[in-house]
Design a protein around this motif. Structure first.
Motif, mmCIF file in Angstrom:
data_model
loop_
_atom_site.group_PDB
_atom_site.id
_atom_site.type_symbol
_atom_site.label_atom_id
_atom_site.label_comp_id
_atom_site.label_asym_id
_atom_site.label_seq_id
_atom_site.Cartn_x
_atom_site.Cartn_y
_atom_site.Cartn_z
ATOM 1 N N ALA A 4 0.842 -1.208 0.000
ATOM 2 C CA ALA A 4 0.000 0.000 0.000
ATOM 3 C C ALA A 4 0.875 1.256 0.000
ATOM 4 N N VAL A 5 1.912 1.248 0.810
ATOM 5 C CA VAL A 5 2.780 2.434 0.901
ATOM 6 C C VAL A 5 3.574 2.626 -0.396
ATOM 7 N N VAL A 12 -12.503 4.607 9.069
ATOM 8 C CA VAL A 12 -12.300 3.392 8.263
ATOM 9 C C VAL A 12 -10.973 2.722 8.636
ATOM 10 N N LEU A 13 -9.926 3.519 8.740
ATOM 11 C CA LEU A 13 -8.593 2.948 9.027
ATOM 12 C C LEU A 13 -8.563 2.292 10.409
ATOM 13 N N LEU A 45 -6.732 2.181 -0.573
ATOM 14 C CA LEU A 45 -5.479 1.503 -0.880
ATOM 15 C C LEU A 45 -5.103 0.493 0.210
ATOM 16 N N SER A 46 -5.222 0.905 1.456
ATOM 17 C CA SER A 46 -4.844 0.039 2.569
ATOM 18 C C SER A 46 -5.718 -1.213 2.620
ATOM 19 N N ASP A 96 -4.877 -5.381 1.455
ATOM 20 C CA ASP A 96 -5.089 -6.466 2.405
ATOM 21 C C ASP A 96 -5.870 -7.610 1.751
ATOM 22 N N ILE A 97 -6.950 -7.268 1.081
ATOM 23 C CA ILE A 97 -7.783 -8.294 0.432
ATOM 24 C C ILE A 97 -6.999 -9.019 -0.660
ATOM 25 N N MET A 98 -6.084 -8.299 -1.319
ATOM 26 C CA MET A 98 -5.289 -8.905 -2.399
ATOM 27 C C MET A 98 -4.495 -10.122 -1.923
ATOM 28 N N GLN A 99 -4.213 -10.191 -0.632
ATOM 29 C CA GLN A 99 -3.468 -11.334 -0.093
ATOM 30 C C GLN A 99 -4.176 -12.662 -0.413
#
Lengths: 251, 251
Positions: free
Chosen positions: A16-17, A99-100, A170-171, A175-178
């Motif tokens: 994300a960063v 959200v974060l 983005l964050s 995460d879901i992409m994992q």
């Protein structure tokens, strides 16, 4: 002096960063810290981040860790970052904080737990842990439902009804992409019921490409290896022990 | 229009927000949402916070939940909040974000887990769960160690070397205060080795009193009842079933 980013791209907050920096033209030096080689546990790295986790940044004399805090810092400190990533308006900004914060105790406990206790366990030489995986799946399903019914409510293409992405999009998407590591079938089983989530992932990907795909390449390579273990000897990168070492070195 | 704060004071993030408001002269209406009476699960409360958790605020037309996001919002939006609570300086502010993010995945998983699976379990009619409690104790010890070796490093009386408290001090200390419910002996066993943490709790208490003690009264009452079950019939509040109801209604 160039921003230093301590990174292992198999880590979702690291990705994300990196994507954020690339998309916003923030010049940085990526310093690889290989988690499975325990490079994050060295006294040298403890000087950067005493919590021994990734990512971390060093900007001149300033050190910072925790990916959300880093994203907020970068959006606040570097010129040329568009307002939609972390709006100056206190109401919009507060919603992004909400959200974060929610992410920490909910979604964050889903994908990584599932992946670690299913497909990665044998590669890492650990026993499968179906109970832990089931617990992770519970967090994932509950979180995806809430993302659709709360955060994606409205007509926007992004969280909080936005038409452009924020650092929260983005964050959470990284995460879901994992879940890619689980392979097509399993990923589709988990994400299948959540059409709006799927569209939102695609929107976030499109809004940040080509960087999104480039930074996720490492994940797709790992996925291929996990899904085609018999091909492991046929790749350029060598045999089975090499595959294990490569994957082990990244999660 | 006065700020509305949806609250159950047995919840540690609720207490942090209330103490912050009182200390900073933020006028608010406290609206009791009794968790054990499942008032947080009503359709009415879901209109305030669709995640059905506490605390939440309504400020005019603006709704917000997640205690860290609320503390940041209040510090940013209300006049008269001293800078040390949430400094305007981007470096200081970023460090506070870092502590708050770290809190979610570390300390936050300690005290509540221990309390819920030990002393409160029988009261709530649930079996003791020593494994879960041990897991919570692991998170607690690791977190308290890190608070001393990382966050309390320096000469200040507060986190990050500060001489005045920030919203991070308040949030973390209120979490640790939940251990009061375990009783003196057990609390001392857990906190005993951490002298600097103990001093920091005291510093935060002193910096926010009389509000700190006033807002924690409910916790001290619950502690007394848990520690002296034989006295339960002798209190003004009635017999054993009442004690169970009162405690159940709060955790």
């Amino acid at each position: 002096m160039k921003l230093k980013l301590y990174a292992d791209r198999m880590s979702q907050p690291v990705r994300a960063v990196i994507i954020f920096c690339k998309k916003n033209g923030i010049d940085f030096e990526e310093i690889r810290v290989d988690i499975a080689k325990r490079q994050n546990l060295t006294p040298e790295y403890a000087e950067i981040n005493p919590m021994k986790q990734l990512p971390a940044i060093v900007d001149g004399r300033f050190k910072l860790f925790e990916s959300h805090a880093i994203l907020v810092y970068l959006a606040s400190s570097f010129p040329g970052v568009a307002d939609h990533w972390y709006p100056a308006d206190v109401f919009k900004r507060s919603k992004i904080h909400s959200v974060l914060d929610w992410h920490h105790s909910n979604l964050r406990r889903g994908p990584t737990t599932i992946v670690r206790n299913t497909v990665l366990a044998p590669v890492l030489g650990r026993p499968l842990n179906p109970e832990a995986a089931a617990e992770g799946e519970k967090f994932l399903s509950a979180s995806l439902s809430k993302i659709e019914s709360v955060w994606l409510k409205g007509n926007g293409r992004f969280l909080l009804g936005g038409n452009q992405p924020s650092i929260a999009d983005l964050s959470l998407v990284c995460d879901i992409m994992q879940l890619e590591l689980l392979g097509e079938t399993e990923r589709n089983r988990l994400l299948g019921p959540y059409k709006e989530v799927q569209q939102w992932i695609e929107n976030t990907r499109n809004a940040t490409n080509p960087h999104f795909d480039e930074v996720h390449k490492i994940l797709m390579k790992a996925k291929e290896k996990l899904q085609n273990p018999r091909m492991k000897g046929a790749t350029n990168e060598g045999g089975g022990s090499d595959m294990k070492r490569t994957l082990h070195s990244r999660i």
